[in-house]
Design a protein around this motif. Structure first.
Motif, PDB file in Angstrom:
ATOM      1  N   LYS A   1       0.209   7.205   8.080  1.00 47.84           N
ATOM      2  CA  LYS A   1       1.041   8.349   7.451  1.00 47.84           C
ATOM      3  C   LYS A   1       1.919   9.345   8.234  1.00 47.84           C
ATOM      4  N   LYS A   2       1.085   9.890   9.068  1.00 49.86           N
ATOM      5  CA  LYS A   2       1.396  10.923  10.085  1.00 49.86           C
ATOM      6  C   LYS A   2       2.342  10.088  10.944  1.00 49.86           C
ATOM      7  N   GLN A   3       2.045   9.112  11.388  1.00 54.51           N
ATOM      8  CA  GLN A   3       2.952   8.401  12.256  1.00 54.51           C
ATOM      9  C   GLN A   3       4.269   7.839  11.659  1.00 54.51           C
ATOM     10  N   VAL A   4       4.351   7.831  10.333  1.00 58.21           N
ATOM     11  CA  VAL A   4       5.591   7.452   9.736  1.00 58.21           C
ATOM     12  C   VAL A   4       6.333   8.610   9.723  1.00 58.21           C
ATOM     13  N   LEU A   5       5.853   9.773   9.373  1.00 59.79           N
ATOM     14  CA  LEU A   5       6.468  11.162   9.144  1.00 59.79           C
ATOM     15  C   LEU A   5       6.882  11.652  10.490  1.00 59.79           C
ATOM     16  N   LEU A   6       6.135  11.488  11.821  1.00 57.25           N
ATOM     17  CA  LEU A   6       6.651  11.488  13.079  1.00 57.25           C
ATOM     18  C   LEU A   6       7.846  10.888  13.422  1.00 57.25           C
ATOM     19  N   SER A   7       7.801   9.362  12.928  1.00 56.36           N
ATOM     20  CA  SER A   7       8.801   8.736  13.272  1.00 56.36           C
ATOM     21  C   SER A   7      10.100   8.947  12.500  1.00 56.36           C
ATOM     22  N   ALA A   8       9.824   9.320  11.100  1.00 54.03           N
ATOM     23  CA  ALA A   8      11.011   9.959  10.324  1.00 54.03           C
ATOM     24  C   ALA A   8      11.733  11.422  10.697  1.00 54.03           C
ATOM     25  N   LEU A   9      10.948  12.209  11.567  1.00 56.62           N
ATOM     26  CA  LEU A   9      11.291  13.305  11.774  1.00 56.62           C
ATOM     27  C   LEU A   9      12.209  13.339  13.267  1.00 56.62           C
ATOM     28  N   TRP A  10      11.664  12.365  14.076  1.00 53.80           N
ATOM     29  CA  TRP A  10      12.135  11.804  15.230  1.00 53.80           C
ATOM     30  C   TRP A  10      13.731  11.115  15.061  1.00 53.80           C
ATOM     31  N   GLY A  11      13.388  10.068  14.097  1.00 52.95           N
ATOM     32  CA  GLY A  11      14.793   9.498  13.762  1.00 52.95           C
ATOM     33  C   GLY A  11      15.917  10.432  13.271  1.00 52.95           C
ATOM     34  N   PHE A  12      15.375  11.228  12.417  1.00 56.62           N
ATOM     35  CA  PHE A  12      16.335  12.387  11.660  1.00 56.62           C
ATOM     36  C   PHE A  12      17.067  13.141  12.673  1.00 56.62           C
ATOM     37  N   SER A  13      16.561  13.530  13.804  1.00 46.76           N
ATOM     38  CA  SER A  13      17.178  14.444  14.749  1.00 46.76           C
ATOM     39  C   SER A  13      17.714  13.504  15.774  1.00 46.76           C
ATOM     40  N   LEU A  14      17.372  12.435  16.069  1.00 46.55           N
ATOM     41  CA  LEU A  14      17.950  11.513  16.843  1.00 46.55           C
ATOM     42  C   LEU A  14      19.139  10.950  16.347  1.00 46.55           C
ATOM     43  N   GLY A  15      19.240  10.619  14.847  1.00 43.59           N
ATOM     44  CA  GLY A  15      20.289  10.250  14.033  1.00 43.59           C
ATOM     45  C   GLY A  15      21.285  11.112  14.296  1.00 43.59           C
ATOM     46  N   ILE A  16      21.210  12.627  13.946  1.00 42.51           N
ATOM     47  CA  ILE A  16      22.114  13.448  14.199  1.00 42.51           C
ATOM     48  C   ILE A  16      22.633  13.668  15.597  1.00 42.51           C
ATOM     49  N   ALA A  17      21.798  13.576  16.340  1.00 43.35           N
ATOM     50  CA  ALA A  17      22.316  13.838  17.800  1.00 43.35           C
ATOM     51  C   ALA A  17      23.150  12.757  18.158  1.00 43.35           C
ATOM     52  N   ILE A  18      22.804  11.516  17.991  1.00 36.90           N
ATOM     53  CA  ILE A  18      23.706  10.240  18.202  1.00 36.90           C
ATOM     54  C   ILE A  18      24.980  10.263  17.249  1.00 36.90           C
ATOM     55  N   GLY A  19      24.978  10.652  16.290  1.00 33.17           N
ATOM     56  CA  GLY A  19      26.266  10.717  15.410  1.00 33.17           C
ATOM     57  C   GLY A  19      27.188  11.823  15.979  1.00 33.17           C
ATOM     58  N   HIS A  20      26.588  12.891  16.349  1.00 31.05           N
ATOM     59  CA  HIS A  20      27.543  13.981  16.961  1.00 31.05           C
ATOM     60  C   HIS A  20      28.014  13.592  18.140  1.00 31.05           C
ATOM     61  N   VAL A  21      27.270  12.810  19.126  1.00 30.29           N
ATOM     62  CA  VAL A  21      27.897  12.479  20.362  1.00 30.29           C
ATOM     63  C   VAL A  21      29.059  11.287  19.797  1.00 30.29           C
TER      64      VAL A  21
END
Length: 153
Positions: free
Chosen positions: A2-22
């Motif tokens: 569960k911790k790995q999925v949560l960390l993956s989700a947090l990383w993905g959320f941040s990366l999604g915003i960054a890629i979208g902004h670029v």
């Protein structure tokens, strides 16, 4: 797990915003008039303000990132066939991306618009999959060659 999925989700959320902004910046450059276009004008009109439209778009960029990040865990499902892994990954991400594209007005809100967007996504997905498959295949070939040398040598 569960911790790995949560960390993956947090990383993905941040990366999604960054890629979208670029991507937003690159598309604004592509227009070539020196202006910054944070989102589709139709979305701004629908939302009532640019701030609300950009906020919604940013949240959906994050959701797209979560989708790709968390769903990538299917590649670790050793008991699943490559076809099943690919199908699940494709269906999850196509659903999330198409829904976001519809909401954010990245596509025309029609059957034709949907089919065009799905076709583009499918083509890009297939190209990326074929490239990645080739990389995996080459890597496995090298590993097998090394193992054969160890076993025969």
């Amino acid at each position: 797990m569960k911790k790995q999925v949560l960390l993956s989700a947090l990383w993905g959320f941040s990366l999604g915003i960054a890629i979208g902004h670029v991507i937003t910046i690159l598309l604004s450059f592509a227009r070539g008039d020196g202006g910054f276009y944070p989102c589709m004008p139709e979305l701004i009109a629908e939302m009532g303000s640019e701030l609300q439209a950009v906020t919604l778009q940013t949240l959906l960029y994050g959701c797209i990132g979560v989708s790709f990040s968390v769903s990538s865990r299917v590649w670790q499902m050793d008991r699943w066939s490559l076809l099943k892994q690919t199908g699940v990954y494709f269906l999850v991400n196509a659903t999330v991306l198409l829904l976001a594209a519809y909401i954010l007005r990245w596509m025309h809100r029609s059957v034709v618009g949907f089919l065009i967007y799905l076709g583009i996504f499918t083509a890009i997905f297939a190209l990326a999959w074929v490239i990645q498959y080739g990389i995996w295949k080459r890597s496995l070939k090298k590993i097998n060659q090394k193992l054969n040398k160890l076993n025969n040598g």
